[in-house]
Design a protein around this motif. Structure first.
Motif, PDB file in Angstrom:
ATOM      1  N   ALA A 135      -6.741 -14.809 -15.142  1.00  0.00           N
ATOM      2  CA  ALA A 135      -5.489 -14.457 -15.177  1.00  0.00           C
ATOM      3  C   ALA A 135      -5.401 -12.888 -15.433  1.00  0.00           C
ATOM      4  CB  ALA A 135      -4.439 -15.265 -15.916  1.00  0.00           C
ATOM      5  N   LYS A 136      -6.202 -12.196 -15.908  1.00  0.00           N
ATOM      6  CA  LYS A 136      -6.310 -11.028 -16.387  1.00  0.00           C
ATOM      7  C   LYS A 136      -7.049 -10.133 -15.345  1.00  0.00           C
ATOM      8  CE  LYS A 136      -6.766 -12.460 -21.174  1.00  0.00           C
ATOM      9  NZ  LYS A 136      -7.886 -12.124 -22.407  1.00  0.00           N
ATOM     10  N   ASP A 137      -7.786 -10.520 -14.566  1.00  0.00           N
ATOM     11  CA  ASP A 137      -8.601  -9.947 -13.685  1.00  0.00           C
ATOM     12  C   ASP A 137      -8.617 -10.598 -12.029  1.00  0.00           C
ATOM     13  OD1 ASP A 137     -10.772  -8.452 -12.333  1.00  0.00           O
ATOM     14  OD2 ASP A 137     -11.732  -8.506 -14.005  1.00  0.00           O
ATOM     15  N   LYS A 138      -7.971  -9.612 -11.231  1.00  0.00           N
ATOM     16  CA  LYS A 138      -7.530  -9.905  -9.979  1.00  0.00           C
ATOM     17  C   LYS A 138      -8.761 -10.130  -9.145  1.00  0.00           C
ATOM     18  CE  LYS A 138      -2.993  -8.219  -9.673  1.00  0.00           C
ATOM     19  NZ  LYS A 138      -2.040  -7.388  -9.045  1.00  0.00           N
ATOM     20  N   PHE A 139     -10.026  -9.652  -9.398  1.00  0.00           N
ATOM     21  CA  PHE A 139     -11.495  -9.846  -9.052  1.00  0.00           C
ATOM     22  C   PHE A 139     -11.922 -11.146  -9.071  1.00  0.00           C
ATOM     23  CE2 PHE A 139     -16.185  -9.296  -9.550  1.00  0.00           C
ATOM     24  CZ  PHE A 139     -16.114  -8.648  -8.270  1.00  0.00           C
ATOM     25  N   ILE A 140     -11.368 -12.037 -10.042  1.00  0.00           N
ATOM     26  CA  ILE A 140     -11.616 -13.560  -9.988  1.00  0.00           C
ATOM     27  C   ILE A 140     -10.451 -14.351  -8.807  1.00  0.00           C
ATOM     28  CG2 ILE A 140     -11.642 -15.833 -11.366  1.00  0.00           C
ATOM     29  CD1 ILE A 140     -12.240 -13.664 -13.718  1.00  0.00           C
ATOM     30  N   LEU A 141     -11.294 -14.739  -7.798  1.00  0.00           N
ATOM     31  CA  LEU A 141     -10.467 -15.410  -6.793  1.00  0.00           C
ATOM     32  C   LEU A 141     -10.435 -17.101  -6.894  1.00  0.00           C
ATOM     33  CD1 LEU A 141     -12.123 -13.757  -3.562  1.00  0.00           C
ATOM     34  CD2 LEU A 141      -9.840 -12.984  -5.114  1.00  0.00           C
ATOM     35  N   GLY A 142     -11.147 -17.422  -8.197  1.00  0.00           N
ATOM     36  CA  GLY A 142     -10.776 -19.050  -8.438  1.00  0.00           C
ATOM     37  C   GLY A 142     -11.991 -19.363  -9.312  1.00  0.00           C
TER      38      GLY A 142
END
Length: 318
Positions: free
Chosen positions: A105-112
């Motif tokens: 939730a803190k990092d938009k780099f994580i897509l899933g």
């Protein structure tokens, strides 16, 4: 259970991997391939400094037993046009599904996030319903001895729920367990399945074993089964922990995987940070770029990112 270095490498539950340095052994990308972007669909995060610690990696594995967070992955992948990642579970603790989702939730780099729930757990359904409310939760993984047992009614129910929720099943298995994946795919035609780490086949520069080829062909008959091109350097299982960097060493296995699954169902994953036990991130992604880049930028882009979008239904985050 305490693992020594040899046991860690040979573990069926988690394939091992890498830190040497340099990119020697694979050619520079062609100009067209330089525009291809990647989504790394197999990375792990964890933090042994949390009060409760972590169930994995073991403290004895000093090169892995350290905080590994999204910022670390960003740093090693920054030069390689990696625009996002799918985090795959590294813990059997139920609460760690929530911890990873909190980091995401803190990092938009994580897509899933591919989490961990036991198929036979009586609480599987309410927990799956709860976790699936988070749009970043993309499925679950079962590993090694926790392989899905399609004959068990509780597991059958759980697999059906995964399909109902439009989620994905990651399966980290040995070559001998591939028939289980074929059975699950046959009994659950709506379910997307992703075989991890080329089914942990040993990579020795030679053609893969005939049994692996035959089992892969049986799995690939089911169109919703994908194969993750991950675990390459770990698959060498080298005693000196220095995986070869020359593409030709990996080519026989890559050729077989591509022939069996086609280029539309192969997915790139690094297995970072585990891969760094055997080779740096640049080597891992360089092998993918060179091999599939030889087949053209369109093919490389499929394996680098687009196929994973169909497997995990991830979306860019803004």
């Amino acid at each position: 259970m305490k693992w020594n270095r040899r046991q860690f490498v040979q573990s069926a539950a988690l394939a091992t991997a890498a830190v040497a340095t340099g990119t020697r052994g694979w050619a520079a990308a062609k100009p067209a391939a330089a525009k291809v972007t990647y989504v790394d669909c197999h990375t792990h995060i964890y933090d042994p400094t949390r009060p409760q610690g972590v169930p994995w990696p073991p403290r004895e594995e000093g090169r892995l037993y350290r905080p590994v967070l999204p910022a670390h992955l960003r740093k090693v992948s920054a030069k390689h046009r990696v625009t996002g990642t799918i985090i795959v579970e590294a813990s059997e603790w139920l609460a760690d599904n929530d911890w990873v989702l909190e980091q995401a939730a803190k990092d938009k780099f994580i897509l899933g996030v591919v989490g961990r729930l036991a198929l036979e757990d009586p609480e599987f359904e309410p927990q799956l319903r709860r976790l699936s409310r988070n749009p970043l939760f993309r499925g679950i993984r079962v590993r090694g001895g926790a392989s899905p047992k399609a004959a068990e009614k509780t597991a059958e129910r759980a697999l059906g729920l995964l399909a109902d929720f439009n989620l994905t099943l990651d399966f980290n298995c040995l070559p001998t367990q591939l028939p289980v994946a074929a059975q699950v795919a046959r009994q659950n035609p709506r379910l997307r399945i992703v075989i991890n780490h080329l089914a942990n086949v040993t990579i020795d520069g030679k053609a893969p074993p005939a049994a692996w080829v035959d089992a892969m062909k049986a799995v690939a008959e089911h169109e919703r089964v994908f194969l993750k091109v991950s675990g390459l350097v770990e698959g060498t299982r080298r005693d000196d922990f220095r995986a070869p960097r020359e593409l030709d060493y990996y080519r026989p296995v890559l050729d077989a995987a591509t022939e069996i699954f086609g280029v539309n169902r192969l997915i790139f994953g690094s297995n970072y940070p585990v891969s760094e036990l055997f080779a740096p991130y640049a080597t891992v992604i360089g092998l993918i770029e060179q091999y599939f880049g030889e087949k053209g930028p369109q093919t490389l882009q499929l394996v680098a990112a687009e196929n994973s979008r169909r497997a995990y239904l991830w979306q860019e985050r803004k």
